[in-house]
Design a protein around this motif. Sequence first.
Motif, PDB file in Angstrom:
ATOM      1  N   PRO A 106      29.280   1.881  52.901  1.00 58.00           N
ATOM      2  CA  PRO A 106      29.732   0.516  52.652  1.00 58.00           C
ATOM      3  C   PRO A 106      30.526  -0.015  53.834  1.00 58.00           C
ATOM      4  O   PRO A 106      31.069   0.759  54.639  1.00 58.00           O
ATOM      5  N   ALA A 107      30.600  -1.333  53.933  1.00 60.19           N
ATOM      6  CA  ALA A 107      31.297  -1.958  55.052  1.00 60.19           C
ATOM      7  C   ALA A 107      32.766  -1.572  55.096  1.00 60.19           C
ATOM      8  O   ALA A 107      33.394  -1.606  56.155  1.00 60.19           O
ATOM      9  N   THR A 108      33.323  -1.190  53.956  1.00 60.46           N
ATOM     10  CA  THR A 108      34.751  -0.854  53.886  1.00 60.46           C
ATOM     11  C   THR A 108      35.057   0.524  54.444  1.00 60.46           C
ATOM     12  O   THR A 108      36.227   0.855  54.671  1.00 60.46           O
ATOM     13  N   ALA A 109      34.035   1.353  54.648  1.00 59.35           N
ATOM     14  CA  ALA A 109      34.276   2.723  55.092  1.00 59.35           C
ATOM     15  C   ALA A 109      34.689   2.759  56.557  1.00 59.35           C
ATOM     16  O   ALA A 109      34.156   2.016  57.381  1.00 59.35           O
ATOM     17  N   GLY A 110      35.626   3.629  56.891  1.00 63.37           N
ATOM     18  CA  GLY A 110      36.070   3.792  58.258  1.00 63.37           C
ATOM     19  C   GLY A 110      37.056   4.934  58.355  1.00 63.37           C
ATOM     20  O   GLY A 110      37.477   5.494  57.334  1.00 63.37           O
ATOM     21  N   PRO A 111      37.446   5.320  59.568  1.00 56.09           N
ATOM     22  CA  PRO A 111      38.375   6.440  59.731  1.00 56.09           C
ATOM     23  C   PRO A 111      39.684   6.273  58.972  1.00 56.09           C
ATOM     24  O   PRO A 111      40.265   7.264  58.514  1.00 56.09           O
ATOM     25  N   PRO A 151      38.345   6.571  54.553  1.00 60.37           N
ATOM     26  CA  PRO A 151      37.135   7.357  54.253  1.00 60.37           C
ATOM     27  C   PRO A 151      36.780   7.270  52.775  1.00 60.37           C
ATOM     28  O   PRO A 151      37.658   7.127  51.917  1.00 60.37           O
ATOM     29  N   VAL A 152      35.493   7.345  52.475  1.00 61.29           N
ATOM     30  CA  VAL A 152      35.007   7.120  51.113  1.00 61.29           C
ATOM     31  C   VAL A 152      34.358   8.383  50.554  1.00 61.29           C
ATOM     32  O   VAL A 152      33.940   9.271  51.309  1.00 61.29           O
ATOM     33  N   LEU A 173      30.558   0.686  44.311  1.00 59.96           N
ATOM     34  CA  LEU A 173      31.627   1.531  43.778  1.00 59.96           C
ATOM     35  C   LEU A 173      32.564   2.025  44.877  1.00 59.96           C
ATOM     36  O   LEU A 173      33.562   2.679  44.591  1.00 59.96           O
ATOM     37  N   GLY A 174      32.200   1.742  46.141  1.00 60.26           N
ATOM     38  CA  GLY A 174      33.002   2.204  47.261  1.00 60.26           C
ATOM     39  C   GLY A 174      32.618   3.585  47.748  1.00 60.26           C
ATOM     40  O   GLY A 174      33.431   4.280  48.367  1.00 60.26           O
ATOM     41  N   PRO A 190      34.067  10.686  60.300  1.00 61.09           N
ATOM     42  CA  PRO A 190      35.408  10.186  59.955  1.00 61.09           C
ATOM     43  C   PRO A 190      35.414   9.183  58.817  1.00 61.09           C
ATOM     44  O   PRO A 190      36.446   9.029  58.139  1.00 61.09           O
ATOM     45  N   GLU A 191      34.288   8.500  58.557  1.00 62.86           N
ATOM     46  CA  GLU A 191      34.272   7.472  57.517  1.00 62.86           C
ATOM     47  C   GLU A 191      33.958   8.010  56.127  1.00 62.86           C
ATOM     48  O   GLU A 191      33.968   7.256  55.146  1.00 62.86           O
TER      49      GLU A 191
END
Length: 258
Positions: free
Chosen positions: A39-44, A47-48, A76-77, A145-146
């Motif tokens: 998802p676009a919200t994922a990042g270091p 993390p999801v 759902l993230g 990392p995400e």
Amino acid sequence: MHDAEEVLTMHFTAELRHDDALLERTFVLGEIPGILWTPATAGPSAPVPLLLLGHPGRLDAMHPRLLARARQAAELGFASATIELPHAGERPPSAALDQARAELRSAIRAGETPSDDVVDRLVLPLVEEAVPEWRALVDAVLALPEVGGPVGYSGGVIAIGTRLAAVEPRVVAAVLFAGSYVPRAALADAAAVSIPVHVLLQWDDAGNDRRAALELFDVFGSAEKTLAANTGGHTGVPEFAGEEAARFFARHLRSATS
């Protein structure tokens, strides 16, 4: 990292962004094709969790349905990932598996129940080969990392998902699709499963041994296990069944994160 498994390296080969909300990246894990959606919200910094998307083989044919499941996971993230099954798609074929598959189809056409021997020769080699590959996929994706875990498993082949749920401690919840034949050896795997399990069974699926699926569900050692049985055939899964599975993962993956 787990012992006695080959370390496979992940190489991304292409990427596509869907509606600025979902990033799809194809990869090879060793020589195994696969797809990762994040998802676009994922990042270091955020993390999801990870959802493994099981399927019956041929990523190219399954892609539309896998993408729909990946979109639901992203809502759902969660990140989601899948790999091609052994001897499916562009992976090297197996003459022994092709012979067992032909015998199974012949029995079905004749209105007969495939023998335990045929089911064992078709399914057990896939379980033995696929489960270490799925575990290697978890290794590779959780190194990004995400993606930080925990991990859920969703889909079929049910014997593969059952073995993975029994042996992979990073998988904390599983939704298993009862749409494939069940070898007797899978009962021992089911007895060793202790994580929450949600089994989806299409009651009128002509390609599924209903009695074997019910026996497998009965044997699961999980303190929390749910059977969702719906009328209809293999492709007639109602929309609300997917919504129930989403709620199951939202509860268990988020609780494991907190």
